[in-house]
Enzyme design. Sequence first.
Site, PDB file in Angstrom:
ATOM      1  N   SER A 139       0.849  -1.179   0.000  1.00  0.00           N
ATOM      2  CA  SER A 139       0.000   0.000   0.000  1.00  0.00           C
ATOM      3  C   SER A 139       0.890   1.237   0.000  1.00  0.00           C
ATOM      4  O   SER A 139       1.714   1.417   0.893  1.00  0.00           O
ATOM      5  CB  SER A 139      -0.881  -0.037   1.262  1.00  0.00           C
ATOM      6  OG  SER A 139      -1.666   1.124   1.361  1.00  0.00           O
TER       7      SER A 139
ATOM      8  N   LYS B  94      -0.810  -0.899  -4.544  1.00  0.00           N
ATOM      9  CA  LYS B  94      -2.059  -0.184  -4.223  1.00  0.00           C
ATOM     10  C   LYS B  94      -1.718   1.265  -3.948  1.00  0.00           C
ATOM     11  O   LYS B  94      -0.865   1.555  -3.118  1.00  0.00           O
ATOM     12  CB  LYS B  94      -2.712  -0.829  -3.001  1.00  0.00           C
ATOM     13  CG  LYS B  94      -3.733   0.021  -2.259  1.00  0.00           C
ATOM     14  CD  LYS B  94      -4.508  -0.812  -1.243  1.00  0.00           C
ATOM     15  CE  LYS B  94      -4.670  -0.101   0.073  1.00  0.00           C
ATOM     16  NZ  LYS B  94      -5.425  -0.922   1.061  1.00  0.00           N
TER      17      LYS B  94
ATOM     18  N   LYS C 215      -2.915   4.893  -2.625  1.00  0.00           N
ATOM     19  CA  LYS C 215      -3.918   5.635  -1.865  1.00  0.00           C
ATOM     20  C   LYS C 215      -4.322   6.833  -2.718  1.00  0.00           C
ATOM     21  O   LYS C 215      -3.454   7.497  -3.318  1.00  0.00           O
ATOM     22  CB  LYS C 215      -3.320   6.110  -0.538  1.00  0.00           C
ATOM     23  CG  LYS C 215      -3.066   4.974   0.440  1.00  0.00           C
ATOM     24  CD  LYS C 215      -4.382   4.381   0.951  1.00  0.00           C
ATOM     25  CE  LYS C 215      -4.159   3.481   2.152  1.00  0.00           C
ATOM     26  NZ  LYS C 215      -5.438   2.926   2.653  1.00  0.00           N
TER      27      LYS C 215
ATOM     28  N   ASP D 278      -7.105   2.862  -3.372  1.00  0.00           N
ATOM     29  CA  ASP D 278      -7.883   2.864  -2.129  1.00  0.00           C
ATOM     30  C   ASP D 278      -8.178   4.302  -1.737  1.00  0.00           C
ATOM     31  O   ASP D 278      -7.261   5.089  -1.493  1.00  0.00           O
ATOM     32  CB  ASP D 278      -7.071   2.163  -1.026  1.00  0.00           C
ATOM     33  CG  ASP D 278      -7.854   2.033   0.283  1.00  0.00           C
ATOM     34  OD1 ASP D 278      -9.034   2.442   0.332  1.00  0.00           O
ATOM     35  OD2 ASP D 278      -7.268   1.509   1.251  1.00  0.00           O
TER      36      ASP D 278
ATOM     37  N   GLU E 251     -11.059   0.575  -4.072  1.00  0.00           N
ATOM     38  CA  GLU E 251     -11.389   0.232  -2.686  1.00  0.00           C
ATOM     39  C   GLU E 251     -12.058   1.391  -1.956  1.00  0.00           C
ATOM     40  O   GLU E 251     -11.536   2.502  -1.934  1.00  0.00           O
ATOM     41  CB  GLU E 251     -10.092  -0.189  -1.969  1.00  0.00           C
ATOM     42  CG  GLU E 251     -10.255  -0.608  -0.525  1.00  0.00           C
ATOM     43  CD  GLU E 251      -8.911  -1.062   0.093  1.00  0.00           C
ATOM     44  OE1 GLU E 251      -7.918  -1.246  -0.649  1.00  0.00           O
ATOM     45  OE2 GLU E 251      -8.868  -1.223   1.328  1.00  0.00           O
TER      46      GLU E 251
ATOM     47  N   ASP F 224     -13.858  -2.106   2.134  1.00  0.00           N
ATOM     48  CA  ASP F 224     -13.001  -2.293   3.306  1.00  0.00           C
ATOM     49  C   ASP F 224     -13.818  -1.837   4.517  1.00  0.00           C
ATOM     50  O   ASP F 224     -14.485  -2.654   5.180  1.00  0.00           O
ATOM     51  CB  ASP F 224     -11.701  -1.467   3.108  1.00  0.00           C
ATOM     52  CG  ASP F 224     -10.782  -1.429   4.324  1.00  0.00           C
ATOM     53  OD1 ASP F 224     -11.147  -1.958   5.379  1.00  0.00           O
ATOM     54  OD2 ASP F 224      -9.670  -0.853   4.238  1.00  0.00           O
TER      55      ASP F 224
ATOM     56  N   LYS G 221     -10.049  -7.640   6.931  1.00  0.00           N
ATOM     57  CA  LYS G 221      -9.124  -7.280   8.020  1.00  0.00           C
ATOM     58  C   LYS G 221      -9.742  -7.832   9.290  1.00  0.00           C
ATOM     59  O   LYS G 221     -10.861  -7.436   9.662  1.00  0.00           O
ATOM     60  CB  LYS G 221      -9.019  -5.762   8.166  1.00  0.00           C
ATOM     61  CG  LYS G 221      -8.296  -5.042   7.043  1.00  0.00           C
ATOM     62  CD  LYS G 221      -8.303  -3.543   7.308  1.00  0.00           C
ATOM     63  CE  LYS G 221      -7.632  -2.793   6.173  1.00  0.00           C
ATOM     64  NZ  LYS G 221      -7.851  -1.339   6.273  1.00  0.00           N
TER      65      LYS G 221
ATOM     66  N   GLY H 218      -4.367  -4.722   5.578  1.00  0.00           N
ATOM     67  CA  GLY H 218      -3.375  -4.531   6.630  1.00  0.00           C
ATOM     68  C   GLY H 218      -3.688  -3.282   7.423  1.00  0.00           C
ATOM     69  O   GLY H 218      -4.393  -2.387   6.952  1.00  0.00           O
TER      70      GLY H 218
HETATM   71  O1  OSB Z   1      -7.454   1.302   4.228  1.00  0.00           O
HETATM   72  O2  OSB Z   1      -6.245  -0.386   3.890  1.00  0.00           O
HETATM   73  C1  OSB Z   1      -6.471   0.671   4.504  1.00  0.00           C
HETATM   74  C2  OSB Z   1      -3.504   1.288   6.823  1.00  0.00           C
HETATM   75  C3  OSB Z   1      -4.132   1.863   7.908  1.00  0.00           C
HETATM   76  C4  OSB Z   1      -5.487   2.095   7.861  1.00  0.00           C
HETATM   77  C5  OSB Z   1      -6.227   1.729   6.725  1.00  0.00           C
HETATM   78  C6  OSB Z   1      -5.616   1.130   5.649  1.00  0.00           C
HETATM   79  C7  OSB Z   1      -4.220   0.938   5.675  1.00  0.00           C
HETATM   80  C8  OSB Z   1      -3.536   0.383   4.516  1.00  0.00           C
HETATM   81  C9  OSB Z   1      -2.703  -0.840   4.605  1.00  0.00           C
HETATM   82  O3  OSB Z   1      -3.641   0.844   3.415  1.00  0.00           O
HETATM   83  C10 OSB Z   1      -1.371  -0.643   5.178  1.00  0.00           C
HETATM   84  C11 OSB Z   1      -0.682  -1.947   5.504  1.00  0.00           C
HETATM   85  O4  OSB Z   1      -0.021  -2.521   4.642  1.00  0.00           O
HETATM   86  O5  OSB Z   1      -0.786  -2.404   6.668  1.00  0.00           O
HETATM   87 MG    MG Z   2      -8.564   0.274   2.742  1.00  0.00          MG
END
Ligand code: OSB
Ligand code: MG
Length: 373
Positions: free
Chosen positions: A140, A166, A168, A194, A219, A244, A268, A296
């Site tokens: 991510s 991925k 953001k 995401d 996402e 998510d 998750k 994650g």
């Molecule tokens: O939305 O997936 C998410 C991290 C913290 C809070 C939300 C998210 C995330 C991540 C994943 O994008 C980060 C990781 O690899 O742990």
């Molecule tokens: Mg997410």
Amino acid sequence: MRTNGTKLEGVELRRIEMPLVFPFRTSFGTQTTKSALLLRVVTSEGEGWGECVSSAHPLYSSEYVDASADVLRRFFVPALAAGGDVRASAVATTLAPFHGHRMAKAALEMGVLDAELHARGVSLGDELGAVRERVACGVSVGIMDSIDVLIDQVEQYVAQGYVRIKLKIEPGWDVAPVRAVRERFGDDLLLQVDANAAYTLADARLLARLDDFDLLLLEQPLPEDDVLGHADLAKLVRTPICLDESIVSARAAADAIRLGACRIVNIKAGRVGGYLEARRIHDVCAAHGVPVWCGGMIETGLGRAANVALAGLPGFSLPGDTSGSDRFFATDITEPFVLDDGHLPVPTGPGLGVTPIADRLAEVTASTEWLAA
Ligand code: OSB
Ligand code: MG
């Protein structure tokens, strides 16, 4: 057979603070430190570790570390102690009268499960039904100050072997970075985005512009409680929508699928109240032919071990956010998870298959508190 069952002796709550290798920016904020709560659950059979994935601030969800500690201290640990025989399969039922606080519930169940599996000599992967020895890993990538910096970051991750990227996104950082990454790394790169709920249905035309880039999924574009909005959006964009934040339980997953709100689900364990509920979501999705992947929450090696075990289940057909420890931390509190050809091995030892390294744990510990049962 045990006659008196397993007794809860107590839970050690440990607040930890770990610096991130660099700031992680999402549509809801920028994080520079990992604050978390670790639970050492002590029973008459032994001990186990749980990791609570709530963050310092209630920005991803309503949960936050101090609230998780409070609800564990005030309600969850006493309820579990009062319940007699402590079994992982019964933790969720014992805590069901208490609304919400799923991350705290998940952490307590994880600790009980780890203790129980250690006593039985069974790995979490085997217990959950993992069928893989190693899992494919994605990463991510946060929002950056510029496209150049982003391309640099993605380049490094691709070089490290990550099989899926991925990005953001948020309003103002969506089509341009996606286009830049697609153009630079080509059509073969597995790429997804995401939004962490940063858009509204009024942005449908903008989000439809992402259709040009052959993304695996989009996402959580809309707010957590806007499941119907996602179903409407799904008719206006071609990119598969993945949920998510909205998927807080197996029931929520079944509802979202029935409504046509998502074609893919991010699982998750913390968000849904535990690894056992996470497995039920996997099962619901599998029954509907809906692919899932493991999300994650910037876990330490403890939560990372559990996530990798979960990602070993058959329905996890897309690479997860199961990155190596060094994605976030210079030093982990367990033996680090290190990518091998884009994969991480599913731990095979009993329980989580990893334990904290005492010195490392001491270094990152801000405070500890013993909750006697
Ligand atoms: O939305 O997936 C998410 C991290 C913290 C809070 C939300 C998210 C995330 C991540 C994943 O994008 C980060 C990781 O690899 O742990
Ligand atoms: Mg997410």
